[in-house]
Write a protein that holds these residues in place. Sequence first.
Motif, PDB file in Angstrom:
ATOM      1  N   UNK C  19       3.582  91.419  23.054  1.00  0.00           N
ATOM      2  CA  UNK C  19       2.674  92.537  24.000  1.00  0.00           C
ATOM      3  C   UNK C  19       3.064  93.835  23.465  1.00  0.00           C
ATOM      4  N   UNK C  20       4.394  94.138  22.857  1.00  0.00           N
ATOM      5  CA  UNK C  20       4.867  95.458  22.507  1.00  0.00           C
ATOM      6  C   UNK C  20       3.831  96.340  21.656  1.00  0.00           C
ATOM      7  N   UNK C  21       3.166  97.230  22.163  1.00  0.00           N
ATOM      8  CA  UNK C  21       2.415  98.139  21.201  1.00  0.00           C
ATOM      9  C   UNK C  21       3.116  98.637  20.391  1.00  0.00           C
ATOM     10  N   UNK C  22       4.338  99.010  20.208  1.00  0.00           N
ATOM     11  CA  UNK C  22       5.226  99.597  19.286  1.00  0.00           C
ATOM     12  C   UNK C  22       5.781  98.600  18.411  1.00  0.00           C
ATOM     13  N   UNK C  23       5.637  97.218  18.649  1.00  0.00           N
ATOM     14  CA  UNK C  23       6.380  96.182  17.750  1.00  0.00           C
ATOM     15  C   UNK C  23       7.820  96.432  17.689  1.00  0.00           C
ATOM     16  N   UNK C  24       8.208  96.733  18.926  1.00  0.00           N
ATOM     17  CA  UNK C  24       9.719  96.907  18.878  1.00  0.00           C
ATOM     18  C   UNK C  24      10.653  95.582  18.731  1.00  0.00           C
ATOM     19  N   UNK C  25      10.111  94.452  19.305  1.00  0.00           N
ATOM     20  CA  UNK C  25      10.443  93.144  19.112  1.00  0.00           C
ATOM     21  C   UNK C  25      10.344  92.555  17.901  1.00  0.00           C
ATOM     22  N   UNK C  26      11.310  91.782  17.113  1.00  0.00           N
ATOM     23  CA  UNK C  26      10.978  91.419  16.009  1.00  0.00           C
ATOM     24  C   UNK C  26      11.593  89.857  15.991  1.00  0.00           C
ATOM     25  N   UNK C  27      11.172  88.796  15.472  1.00  0.00           N
ATOM     26  CA  UNK C  27      11.602  87.733  15.508  1.00  0.00           C
ATOM     27  C   UNK C  27      13.079  87.673  15.183  1.00  0.00           C
ATOM     28  N   UNK C  28      14.138  87.156  15.924  1.00  0.00           N
ATOM     29  CA  UNK C  28      15.485  87.171  15.390  1.00  0.00           C
ATOM     30  C   UNK C  28      15.793  85.966  14.152  1.00  0.00           C
ATOM     31  N   UNK C  29      16.932  86.001  14.102  1.00  0.00           N
ATOM     32  CA  UNK C  29      17.666  85.104  12.922  1.00  0.00           C
ATOM     33  C   UNK C  29      18.535  84.306  13.515  1.00  0.00           C
ATOM     34  N   UNK C  30      19.528  84.878  14.152  1.00  0.00           N
ATOM     35  CA  UNK C  30      20.878  84.336  14.632  1.00  0.00           C
ATOM     36  C   UNK C  30      20.842  83.706  16.107  1.00  0.00           C
TER      37      UNK C  30
END
Lengths: 262, 366, 90
Positions: C19-30
């Motif tokens: 939902x974030x219009x700024x794409x602040x959340x990215x798929x995590x790895x750890x």
Amino acid sequence: MSFRDWYRADRLPTIYCAGCGNGTVINCALHAVDTLGWRWEDTIFVSGIGCSSRAPGYIRTDSLHTTHGRALAFATGIKLARPELHVVVFTGDGDLAAIGGNHFIHACRRNVDMTVICMNNWIYGMTGGQGSPTTPRGAITTTTPYGSGEGVFDLSALAVAAGANHVARWTSYHVKELTNAIDAGLRTPGFSLIEVLTQCPTAYGRRNKLREVSDTIEYLKTHAILLQRYNRLVAEGKPVPEDMFTVGEFVRRNRPAMGVPP
Amino acid sequence: MSRVEFMQGNTACAEGALAAGCGFFAGYPITPSTEVAEHMAAKLPKRKGVFVQMEDEIASIAAVIGASWTGARAMTATSGPGFSLMMENLGYAVMTETPCVVVNIQRGGPSTGQPTLGAQGDMLQCRFGSHGDYSIIALSPSSVQEMFELTAKAFSLSERYRVPAFLMGDEIIGHMRERLTIPDSVEVAARRRLEPGTLPYTAGEDGIPGFPTFGQGYGVHVTGLTHDERGYPAATNPRLHEKLVMRLVHKVESARKEMADYVVTNPGAEQVFISYGAPARSVFQLLHDRPGEEIGHLRLRVVWPFPEFALGEFPDAKTFLVPEMNLGQVAREIQRHTDVPVIPVPRLGGDLHPPAMLAKALEASR
Amino acid sequence: MKLAIDSSRCKGCNLCMLVCPYRIFKEGKEQNERGIILPELDRPERCPNCRLQKLYGRTLCGLCQMICPDQAIRWDDEAKNERQKVEVEF
Ligand SMILES: Cc1ncc(C[n+]2csc(CCOP(=O)(O)OP(=O)(O)O)c2C)c(N)n1
Ligand code: SF4
Ligand code: SF4
Ligand code: SF4
Ligand SMILES: [Mg+2]
């Protein structure tokens, strides 16, 4: 106060699966209640049994987690005995429309002053994914392993026909619209149903080609059609795709209601 | 000044409830209990009370429980088929410790059975009908006067012990018309409030937690799931479940003496009738017809929790005869507590035991 | 203010990402200590809430917080003397 202050922080995280839509719906409901300025001391959350019905246990107000299907009858007792209390009910598609179907139509008919939020995930989530009265035709559940062959209840249409003063449908993706719809429900004297189509990745999505949480969200986003737009298409004689569902406010009216504070 | 009236048992029951401060009634019509609801429908709105006819008995008891959480003294009235429907939510009232009064004007069963005739076939159902282990309170009136008095008493006990209290009447007493003296006022124990700062399900010595009425800022979560003292679900903790269920049972069973309410006649007798409800009247007649003989009579006004010590009121007893309008439901309980032979005197069909039938049982037992 | 994910609550569903219009959340790895892969934050100071929430006296946008089914997203005050990062995206 913010909606976050309505939670019982000591009970979080919830028992819900990762990506379950129920938590989103609770956020929206609490946000609506909070911005309306209701006091937590005067607000009672009631529910039946199911994943959705666990919601009141995470809210700091007085709350009654009752028996499967009967939430509206319990809520009727509370509201009629003390009309000055605000009553909000969380329920599921099975709770409201299967075992609780009779209470549902009669609570609408009485038009008891309460707001009912139904997390309709097309499935019995808590018991592991059996067919419900809203399971789409053809959908795979543990009790319809060859695809459901039963008809489907339109909960909102049912509530309109049974006499509720306010009926709206949104989804767990449309958080702003959902919050506004709940707000309208809280303000409307009489019975209000807000049906929320909600993802259950665990018991429904997994079996019905909506494996990822995002798959159901994408489905909700792309298959919701605003009531006004739907009506326009119909009026213009244009085709509406079969698998679309309407969202928006189906009714807001002022029929005589019970349990409205003086 | 008390007033004297000539009244039907069911109406007297409703009057007893009103005198006890009942402010909420939810019900569904069913013979032979309907007059209770009808009288409440007429009277409650005039006293700022609430009457609501629900869509079925499941909803009726649910609404009663909901109302009770707002602090109202709440009740419903029904008969066999409706009583059966209430069972799940009655268990909920037990688990959540919700005061409520349930009137059952018993009729012949099973199933639709005999809607217009009396029976006592639900005595074990009221004791054990919902799933799981628990205890409840049941009272049994033998007259119109007792329909009034014991209904009021049911409120008192239910409010005090936070457990459903059953008025187990029957069609005979419910539809009988008799003289009724209505006192000016009736005393009813008040529900003990939850002390601020105490967890909602922390109970003291007597096993009864204070009541956190909704709408007063307690912020209490009430659930039928096994819960801890905060009221939070804790359904997978074996010892916690055991402790909770034991408390629910003990708070009632440990108060058997306090709650006991029975009438003893001829304690020196060797032959003793034990009765409750309508069949007591046949025993009265028999004793009246045989004034010279020492025939004992233990009449229970509170049947559950069962006052087993009352049997000791008859130290010379050689037989207990138990006339019931069922196949010996309470006789079975009595036998558990005594070495004295217990002889059930069952009567099915809806009419009372003729006194001659009791006389015959008496002779046969000698 | 600073955008933060409560790692004791987050279940790693990634709804915030959607939902974030700024794409602040990215798929995590750890995985965290609870075995959950939290989303990573990409320059969270771009979220208008970080700069303007205090000024406006209300939450702006707020979509991620609203949809987060586990009440895991919040904005914390900067610690005393901590520099407030600002990044504006047009
Ligand atoms: C009388 C009774 N029958 C059956 C159940 C078992 N049961 C628990 S939850 C549930 C279904 C819940 O479905 P729904 O209302 O859609 O809630 P969800 O879990 O999907 O949110 C059932 C059948 C029960 N608790 N009580
Ligand atoms: S089973 Fe479905 S409805 Fe229940 S918590 Fe999991 S995702 Fe949610
Ligand atoms: S929406 Fe909430 S729970 Fe889901 S990944 Fe984002 S922060 Fe975590
Ligand atoms: S508030 Fe809006 S912009 Fe800020 S992080 Fe959340 S979704 Fe993105
Ligand atoms: Mg469901």
